[in-house]
Design a protein around this motif. Structure first.
Motif, short mmCIF file in Angstrom:
data_model
loop_
_atom_site.label_atom_id
_atom_site.label_comp_id
_atom_site.label_asym_id
_atom_site.label_seq_id
_atom_site.Cartn_x
_atom_site.Cartn_y
_atom_site.Cartn_z
N LYS A 162 0.53 -0.97 -9.99
CA LYS A 162 1.13 -2.03 -10.80
C LYS A 162 1.21 -1.59 -12.26
CE LYS A 162 0.68 -6.95 -11.96
NZ LYS A 162 0.80 -6.76 -13.43
N GLU A 163 0.21 -0.88 -12.72
CA GLU A 163 0.19 -0.43 -14.11
C GLU A 163 1.36 0.51 -14.39
OE1 GLU A 163 -3.48 -2.15 -12.99
OE2 GLU A 163 -2.45 -0.42 -12.07
N THR A 164 1.67 1.39 -13.44
CA THR A 164 2.80 2.31 -13.60
C THR A 164 4.11 1.54 -13.69
OG1 THR A 164 1.67 4.10 -12.43
CG2 THR A 164 4.08 4.18 -12.49
N VAL A 165 4.29 0.59 -12.79
CA VAL A 165 5.53 -0.21 -12.79
C VAL A 165 5.64 -1.02 -14.07
CG1 VAL A 165 6.82 -2.00 -11.57
CG2 VAL A 165 5.56 -0.28 -10.27
N GLU A 189 3.48 -9.53 -4.95
CA GLU A 189 2.69 -8.60 -5.76
C GLU A 189 2.16 -7.45 -4.91
OE1 GLU A 189 -1.02 -8.57 -8.96
OE2 GLU A 189 -0.18 -10.46 -8.26
N GLY A 190 2.30 -6.24 -5.43
CA GLY A 190 1.79 -5.06 -4.75
C GLY A 190 2.73 -4.47 -3.73
N THR A 191 3.92 -5.07 -3.55
CA THR A 191 4.88 -4.54 -2.58
C THR A 191 6.11 -3.98 -3.28
OG1 THR A 191 6.18 -6.57 -2.26
CG2 THR A 191 4.17 -6.31 -0.91
N LEU A 202 13.31 -1.33 -4.42
CA LEU A 202 13.39 -2.35 -5.47
C LEU A 202 12.02 -2.87 -5.88
CD1 LEU A 202 14.95 -4.56 -7.16
CD2 LEU A 202 14.89 -5.95 -5.08
N PHE A 203 11.76 -2.85 -7.18
CA PHE A 203 10.61 -3.52 -7.77
C PHE A 203 11.11 -4.73 -8.55
CE2 PHE A 203 9.31 0.84 -7.13
CZ PHE A 203 7.99 0.75 -6.72
N GLN A 204 10.68 -5.92 -8.17
CA GLN A 204 11.08 -7.14 -8.86
C GLN A 204 10.01 -7.56 -9.85
OE1 GLN A 204 13.07 -10.24 -6.35
NE2 GLN A 204 12.00 -9.25 -4.66
N ASN A 226 0.84 -1.21 0.00
CA ASN A 226 0.00 0.00 0.00
C ASN A 226 0.87 1.26 0.00
OD1 ASN A 226 -2.40 -1.57 0.14
ND2 ASN A 226 -2.14 -1.77 2.36
N HIS A 227 1.83 1.28 -0.90
CA HIS A 227 2.78 2.40 -0.98
C HIS A 227 2.34 3.51 -1.92
CE1 HIS A 227 3.83 0.27 -4.66
NE2 HIS A 227 4.12 -0.81 -3.94
#
Length: 319
Positions: free
Chosen positions: A57-60, A237-239, A213-215, A52-53
């Protein structure tokens, strides 16, 4: 209470989410709870997942796809945008250029760094017209999130909320040091030969303040826990996964821990045949800032970000 995946806590960051325009004005108790949970994570394992940051997800996914288009270009085209030396803030690095563990061969990955958003940088807009705008927008968004994380960290350490963020006023300029990186780990089956002891990313600690970090969904990251054992840090997912880096450990006189991590080559043949990607924001203070222990202990002598970063880069790269 924070949940846990392996040894890494998952903390709800809603109180400081980017969806909240002015969180410090109205969520004092909720922020203190988050700050305490983040402090516990960073003072032990040095890593935390935040949910909840406020970054969708669409942006990433859009940013992953934009960088994918660049890495699908030919080596000859990518080479036009290559870094020229170890101190280059922006540009492409080929496979094996970086060696994070000096006892291993070069890392089985290539990368693209963006630190200075100046138009003078040769952006690959001829090949990818939307590249610059997409990457700059994401850089600014993740930088905003990083500043909120730094604020929470200050609260957790019982410092003024801006104790860290005031050192990050020039992000995205030639005097800033915060760097967005896209890592691309090729399919292992496509490589001519994997050298003895070679892995996708050697054992290391990060250099600066914090890493965001986004994996992708492939996984492979491992973190050394408090028992000295490597444990998985799988994508959730989502973190977003955040960790302490060396300069922050020094800055906090070792109250917060910079932990060793790595990316192995998958054992499964099916997973080895899939490329891995990650988006990373190395959040470092501005280059000319002098970093001293925030508790006044003088446990470590003062040093500028510029000198610290140059020292660490020279230990890592081969040009």
């Amino acid at each position: 209470m924070a949940a846990t995946v392996t040894d890494i806590p998952v903390v709800d960051f809603s109180a400081m989410s980017l969806d909240n325009k002015d969180p410090l004005s109205e969520n004092d108790q909720a922020i203190r709870i988050v700050a305490n949970e983040v402090y516990r994570a960073f003072s032990t394992t040095g890593f935390v997942y935040l949910k909840n940051h406020g970054i969708s997800k669409e942006t990433v996914d859009t940013v992953f796809e934009t960088f994918d288009q660049f890495f699908n270009l030919s080596p000859e085209v990518k080479a036009k945008y290559a870094k020229t030396d170890v101190t280059s803030a922006n540009g492409w690095d080929a496979v094996e250029r970086e060696r994070l563990n000096p006892d291993r061969p070069g890392d089985l990955k290539e990368s693209f760094d963006v630190e200075c958003l100046d138009k003078k940088f040769m952006w690959p807009n001829n090949e990818l017209p939307n590249f610059r705008n997409t990457v700059i927008s994401f850089y600014q968004t993740v930088s905003d999130l990083a500043l909120r994380i730094l604020t929470v960290m200050a609260v957790g350490l019982e410092l003024e909320p801006d104790a860290f963020t005031r050192y990050f006023k020039k992000m995205g300029t030639s005097e800033g040091a915060t760097q967005l990186r896209y890592n691309f780990y090729p399919k292992v089956g496509e490589l001519k030969q994997v050298k003895t002891d070679q892995i996708r990313c050697g054992e290391h600690t990060d250099y600066g303040a914090i890493t965001v970090l986004f994996q992708d969904s492939i996984g492979g990251l491992e973190v050394k826990n408090v028992k000295g054992q490597f444990v998985p840090a799988p994508p959730i997912e989502g973190t977003v996964l955040v960790n302490i880096a060396d300069l922050m450990q020094r800055w906090t006189a070792d109250k917060l821990k910079s932990s060793v991590h790595r990316v192995l080559i998958p054992e499964s043949e099916q997973t080895r045949s899939v490329a891995r990607r990650s988006l990373v924001l190395f959040t470092d203070p501005d280059l000319n800032e002098v970093i001293e222990c925030v508790d006044g202990s003088n446990k470590y002598p003062p040093i500028t970000t510029r000198d610290w970063k140059k020292k660490r880069l020279l230990e890592t790269y081969s040009y």
